[in-house]
Design a protein around this motif. Structure first.
Motif, PDB file in Angstrom:
ATOM      1  N   MET A 106     -31.988  36.067  31.943  1.00 23.89           N
ATOM      2  CA  MET A 106     -31.483  37.205  32.701  1.00 23.89           C
ATOM      3  C   MET A 106     -30.891  38.216  31.727  1.00 23.89           C
ATOM      4  O   MET A 106     -30.446  37.864  30.631  1.00 23.89           O
ATOM      5  N   LEU A 107     -30.869  39.473  32.169  1.00 29.41           N
ATOM      6  CA  LEU A 107     -30.331  40.558  31.349  1.00 29.41           C
ATOM      7  C   LEU A 107     -28.925  40.928  31.811  1.00 29.41           C
ATOM      8  O   LEU A 107     -28.575  40.775  33.001  1.00 29.41           O
ATOM      9  N   TYR A 108     -28.139  41.434  30.859  1.00 26.93           N
ATOM     10  CA  TYR A 108     -26.769  41.865  31.138  1.00 26.93           C
ATOM     11  C   TYR A 108     -26.547  43.207  30.443  1.00 26.93           C
ATOM     12  O   TYR A 108     -26.530  43.292  29.218  1.00 26.93           O
ATOM     13  N   ILE A 109     -26.400  44.269  31.258  1.00 23.08           N
ATOM     14  CA  ILE A 109     -26.203  45.625  30.742  1.00 23.08           C
ATOM     15  C   ILE A 109     -24.728  45.970  30.901  1.00 23.08           C
ATOM     16  O   ILE A 109     -24.232  46.132  32.018  1.00 23.08           O
ATOM     17  N   GLY A 110     -24.019  46.052  29.767  1.00 23.80           N
ATOM     18  CA  GLY A 110     -22.586  46.266  29.825  1.00 23.80           C
ATOM     19  C   GLY A 110     -22.160  47.628  29.332  1.00 23.80           C
ATOM     20  O   GLY A 110     -22.962  48.429  28.857  1.00 23.80           O
ATOM     21  N   MET A 111     -20.871  47.895  29.444  1.00 25.32           N
ATOM     22  CA  MET A 111     -20.265  49.123  28.935  1.00 25.32           C
ATOM     23  C   MET A 111     -18.869  48.753  28.423  1.00 25.32           C
ATOM     24  O   MET A 111     -18.499  47.575  28.415  1.00 25.32           O
ATOM     25  N   LEU A 112     -18.117  49.724  27.994  1.00 28.16           N
ATOM     26  CA  LEU A 112     -16.774  49.469  27.491  1.00 28.16           C
ATOM     27  C   LEU A 112     -15.935  48.733  28.537  1.00 28.16           C
ATOM     28  O   LEU A 112     -15.812  49.176  29.673  1.00 28.16           O
ATOM     29  N   PHE A 113     -15.391  47.585  28.132  1.00 29.56           N
ATOM     30  CA  PHE A 113     -14.498  46.750  28.933  1.00 29.56           C
ATOM     31  C   PHE A 113     -15.200  45.998  30.061  1.00 29.56           C
ATOM     32  O   PHE A 113     -14.524  45.370  30.884  1.00 29.56           O
ATOM     33  N   TYR A 170     -22.907  21.893  33.290  1.00 30.53           N
ATOM     34  CA  TYR A 170     -22.484  21.679  31.897  1.00 30.53           C
ATOM     35  C   TYR A 170     -23.646  21.838  30.909  1.00 30.53           C
ATOM     36  O   TYR A 170     -23.689  21.157  29.880  1.00 30.53           O
ATOM     37  N   LEU A 171     -24.571  22.727  31.213  1.00 27.82           N
ATOM     38  CA  LEU A 171     -25.713  22.950  30.328  1.00 27.82           C
ATOM     39  C   LEU A 171     -25.302  23.737  29.085  1.00 27.82           C
ATOM     40  O   LEU A 171     -24.239  24.359  29.031  1.00 27.82           O
ATOM     41  N   TYR A 172     -26.150  23.699  28.073  1.00 33.58           N
ATOM     42  CA  TYR A 172     -26.024  24.620  26.949  1.00 33.58           C
ATOM     43  C   TYR A 172     -26.396  26.026  27.433  1.00 33.58           C
ATOM     44  O   TYR A 172     -27.127  26.183  28.423  1.00 33.58           O
ATOM     45  N   SER A 173     -25.940  27.047  26.716  1.00 33.46           N
ATOM     46  CA  SER A 173     -26.423  28.403  26.966  1.00 33.46           C
ATOM     47  C   SER A 173     -26.636  29.101  25.631  1.00 33.46           C
ATOM     48  O   SER A 173     -26.017  28.747  24.622  1.00 33.46           O
ATOM     49  N   ILE A 174     -27.528  30.070  25.633  1.00 33.67           N
ATOM     50  CA  ILE A 174     -27.769  30.870  24.439  1.00 33.67           C
ATOM     51  C   ILE A 174     -27.872  32.325  24.862  1.00 33.67           C
ATOM     52  O   ILE A 174     -28.536  32.653  25.860  1.00 33.67           O
ATOM     53  N   ASN A 175     -27.164  33.195  24.145  1.00 39.10           N
ATOM     54  CA  ASN A 175     -27.097  34.615  24.479  1.00 39.10           C
ATOM     55  C   ASN A 175     -27.532  35.423  23.263  1.00 39.10           C
ATOM     56  O   ASN A 175     -27.043  35.185  22.151  1.00 39.10           O
ATOM     57  N   TYR A 176     -28.462  36.352  23.479  1.00 39.92           N
ATOM     58  CA  TYR A 176     -28.917  37.225  22.390  1.00 39.92           C
ATOM     59  C   TYR A 176     -28.469  38.648  22.654  1.00 39.92           C
ATOM     60  O   TYR A 176     -28.602  39.161  23.776  1.00 39.92           O
ATOM     61  N   HIS A 177     -27.916  39.294  21.617  1.00 39.06           N
ATOM     62  CA  HIS A 177     -27.432  40.670  21.728  1.00 39.06           C
ATOM     63  C   HIS A 177     -28.543  41.603  21.226  1.00 39.06           C
ATOM     64  O   HIS A 177     -28.792  41.690  20.026  1.00 39.06           O
ATOM     65  N   HIS A 178     -29.213  42.283  22.165  1.00 42.93           N
ATOM     66  CA  HIS A 178     -30.340  43.146  21.798  1.00 42.93           C
ATOM     67  C   HIS A 178     -29.875  44.413  21.092  1.00 42.93           C
ATOM     68  O   HIS A 178     -30.402  44.770  20.031  1.00 42.93           O
ATOM     69  N   SER A 179     -28.909  45.116  21.686  1.00 48.67           N
ATOM     70  CA  SER A 179     -28.499  46.399  21.103  1.00 48.67           C
ATOM     71  C   SER A 179     -27.196  46.865  21.729  1.00 48.67           C
ATOM     72  O   SER A 179     -26.774  46.372  22.767  1.00 48.67           O
ATOM     73  N   GLY A 180     -26.558  47.835  21.056  1.00 53.81           N
ATOM     74  CA  GLY A 180     -25.367  48.476  21.614  1.00 53.81           C
ATOM     75  C   GLY A 180     -24.066  47.956  21.038  1.00 53.81           C
ATOM     76  O   GLY A 180     -24.029  47.357  19.956  1.00 53.81           O
ATOM     77  N   GLY A 181     -22.979  48.194  21.783  1.00 47.98           N
ATOM     78  CA  GLY A 181     -21.646  47.826  21.334  1.00 47.98           C
ATOM     79  C   GLY A 181     -21.461  46.321  21.189  1.00 47.98           C
ATOM     80  O   GLY A 181     -22.147  45.526  21.844  1.00 47.98           O
ATOM     81  N   ASN A 182     -20.536  45.940  20.327  1.00 47.52           N
ATOM     82  CA  ASN A 182     -20.262  44.515  20.089  1.00 47.52           C
ATOM     83  C   ASN A 182     -19.677  43.842  21.330  1.00 47.52           C
ATOM     84  O   ASN A 182     -19.252  44.504  22.284  1.00 47.52           O
ATOM     85  N   LYS A 183     -19.638  42.512  21.272  1.00 47.48           N
ATOM     86  CA  LYS A 183     -18.986  41.719  22.315  1.00 47.48           C
ATOM     87  C   LYS A 183     -17.981  40.774  21.668  1.00 47.48           C
ATOM     88  O   LYS A 183     -18.259  40.180  20.621  1.00 47.48           O
ATOM     89  N   ASN A 232     -24.137  48.249  26.029  1.00 43.81           N
ATOM     90  CA  ASN A 232     -24.960  47.289  25.304  1.00 43.81           C
ATOM     91  C   ASN A 232     -25.934  46.581  26.239  1.00 43.81           C
ATOM     92  O   ASN A 232     -25.877  46.748  27.465  1.00 43.81           O
ATOM     93  N   CYS A 233     -26.811  45.801  25.630  1.00 39.90           N
ATOM     94  CA  CYS A 233     -27.811  45.036  26.385  1.00 39.90           C
ATOM     95  C   CYS A 233     -27.899  43.637  25.793  1.00 39.90           C
ATOM     96  O   CYS A 233     -28.175  43.471  24.595  1.00 39.90           O
ATOM     97  N   GLY A 234     -27.658  42.626  26.610  1.00 42.95           N
ATOM     98  CA  GLY A 234     -27.753  41.240  26.180  1.00 42.95           C
ATOM     99  C   GLY A 234     -28.674  40.461  27.093  1.00 42.95           C
ATOM    100  O   GLY A 234     -29.044  40.921  28.179  1.00 42.95           O
ATOM    101  N   GLU A 235     -29.043  39.275  26.651  1.00 44.32           N
ATOM    102  CA  GLU A 235     -29.954  38.422  27.417  1.00 44.32           C
ATOM    103  C   GLU A 235     -29.535  36.978  27.218  1.00 44.32           C
ATOM    104  O   GLU A 235     -29.154  36.573  26.110  1.00 44.32           O
ATOM    105  N   ALA A 236     -29.582  36.176  28.283  1.00 40.01           N
ATOM    106  CA  ALA A 236     -29.096  34.796  28.194  1.00 40.01           C
ATOM    107  C   ALA A 236     -29.936  33.864  29.048  1.00 40.01           C
ATOM    108  O   ALA A 236     -30.567  34.272  30.030  1.00 40.01           O
ATOM    109  N   VAL A 237     -29.932  32.588  28.655  1.00 41.28           N
ATOM    110  CA  VAL A 237     -30.630  31.548  29.408  1.00 41.28           C
ATOM    111  C   VAL A 237     -29.954  30.219  29.080  1.00 41.28           C
ATOM    112  O   VAL A 237     -29.269  30.091  28.059  1.00 41.28           O
ATOM    113  N   ASN A 238     -30.115  29.251  29.954  1.00 38.37           N
ATOM    114  CA  ASN A 238     -29.605  27.896  29.688  1.00 38.37           C
ATOM    115  C   ASN A 238     -30.685  27.054  29.013  1.00 38.37           C
ATOM    116  O   ASN A 238     -31.869  27.378  29.052  1.00 38.37           O
TER     117      ASN A 238
END
Length: 460
Positions: free
Chosen positions: A82-89, A100-113, A198-204
């Motif tokens: 799934m995608l996560y499009i964020g902004m400041l705060f 209780y699965l593992y998760s992995i998140n990739y930061h495609h572009s934009g502001g830090n997290k 920013n734009c991030g993406e994550a999956v379990n």
């Protein structure tokens, strides 16, 4: 830019400080966050090395070693990214991953997290702190820590990490930049916020060592009557059957490879099958129930606790409604339609039982082999060391005019008997420092005090 002026010159610590100031003392504001957007922006271009690698999140959850590859249907956010499009705060509140699965998140572009994480071993302390210092026992006194877990699962609870630190709960922080992955481990609570658009993406995902934690999550879900996201019992049985089939085609001369996944999956499967063996035996002896085979390919959900039922369950043959799992001590005699319940078992139940028997034999062989190796190595090493010590004492005693040849001869006979009969008798050799044999036959860390650094080191 409107909040900080020149955004390029602002430090991550300044953004973090401003975020918590707004959370704790600022006015009520609205922050937009595009959360849980189904899809992926990983490239399909064959020239894109990241897109064609296993770290492409469209592929990762269903890699050959991931148990989630056995889930029949795609689950957005779990098996599919799934995608996560964020902004400041924009923030993601404190939570732990489903089951209780593992998760992995990739930061495609934009502001830090900024990420905050609590290790899995401190999960219980985290929940106690939330219960006592965030909700103050006013909302969740009925369910205790389980109630805190259920409330946090809504992903709406956010509080500063210093609340945890004040209560001796360990918290770690990470700054995620574009092009970086963040992996969370099973049962690790985490939260965070974005420093800008920013734009991030994550999956379990899961690996073999997840199954014991998956069992704990499944039990907790059933206690709270929460609907499961994945069929844990089905995944465990399917993974165990695959291991069993591969062991059947394995050459008898080839030594069994006991991998970490094997050590996690097989005991969990044996525990589950032993439970069903006991429960089915109790049902057959307690009341007159008929048995049927189940031709369904997927799991059903218990109508009482919502636990997924795969191996066996109770079901009415007339209406086929309201299945009940066998984890309940007291179950109704009849269905709501008035007919008696029947016991339904998986149509390949015999294969599951054969797999369990095979694993049990392998487990006994492994345990016996490990026990023999432990006794053999310890006896030889300890006996050799004790013999050397005795020789030293012999020389010292001889200088005092005492004849200890008889004691040494007796000691040598004891060493020979220990090596010859290792694993088949109780150890009677006097060990160093009067440590009992049970303590010497297990691997434990040695505690060494370093006076120079004024600290204690644990030496494996």
């Amino acid at each position: 830019s409107s909040r900080f002026g020149s955004f390029k010159d602002i430090s991550s610590s300044s953004v973090e400080k401003a975020f918590w100031h707004e959370m704790m003392h600022g006015e009520k504001r609205t922050v937009e966050y595009g959360v849980n957007i189904e899809g992926s922006v990983f490239s399909c271009d064959p020239d894109d090395r990241l897109g064609t690698s296993k770290f492409n999140l469209k592929k990762l959850a269903r890699l050959p070693q991931s148990p989630l590859r056995l889930v029949d249907k795609g689950i957005p956010g779990v098996t599919d990214p799934m995608l996560y499009i964020g902004m400041l705060f924009s923030m993601f509140a404190w939570h732990v991953e489903d089951h209780y699965l593992y998760s992995i998140n990739y930061h495609h572009s934009g502001g830090n997290k900024t990420w905050y994480g609590v290790p899995s071993y401190a999960a219980s302390e985290f929940e106690k702190t939330v219960l006592n210092h965030v909700y103050c026992n006013k909302v969740l006194t009925e369910h205790g820590e389980n109630g805190a877990f259920q409330f946090i699962s809504h992903k709406t609870t956010m509080f500063p990490p210093n609340v945890l630190l004040k209560n001796d709960v360990p918290v770690y922080k990470a700054l995620q930049k574009p092009g970086e992955f963040v992996v969370t481990f099973p049962k690790s609570y985490h939260a965070g916020f974005s420093h800008g658009f920013n734009c991030g993406e994550a999956v379990n995902f899961a690996i073999g060592d997840w199954f014991p934690l998956g069992a704990a999550a499944s039990k907790r879900y059933a206690h709270l009557k929460m609907l499961p996201i994945i069929p844990y019992e089905e995944l465990l049985c399917k993974e165990a059957v695959l291991i069993y089939k591969s062991s059947k085609v394995r050459s008898s001369k080839k030594k069994l490879e006991v991998t970490p996944s094997y050590r996690a999956i097989v005991p969990s499967f044996l525990h589950l099958m032993q439970f069903y063996k006991t429960s089915l035996s109790r049902l057959n002896s307690s009341r007159n129930v008929s048995s049927s085979s189940d031709t369904l390919l997927t799991s059903l959900t218990c109508s009482i606790c919502h636990r997924d039922c795969y191996v066996a369950y109770l079901l009415c043959k007339k209406c086929y409604s309201y299945p009940i799992c066998l984890f309940h001590d007291v179950v109704p005699q009849t269905c709501l339609c008035g007919r008696k319940y029947s016991v339904f078992k998986r149509n390949h139940m015999l294969e599951l039982e054969h797999a369990a028997k095979s694993f049990q034999r392998e487990k006994e062989c492994i345990d016996a082999s490990s026990l023999t190796s432990i006794f053999s190595n310890n006896d030889i090493n300890e006996s050799t060391k004790d013999l050397k010590n005795n020789n030293w004492h012999e020389e010292k005693t001889a200088r005092r005019g005492v004849n200890s040849l008889g004691a040494v001869s007796k000691r040598k006979r004891q060493v020979a008997d220990n090596i010859k009969h290792n694993g088949e008798r109780k150890t009677k050799i006097r060990r160093r420092n009067n440590v009992p044999p049970s303590a010497m036959s297990t691997k434990r860390p040695r505690i060494v005090y370093n006076s120079k650094k004024n600290m204690i080191l644990k030496v494996p």
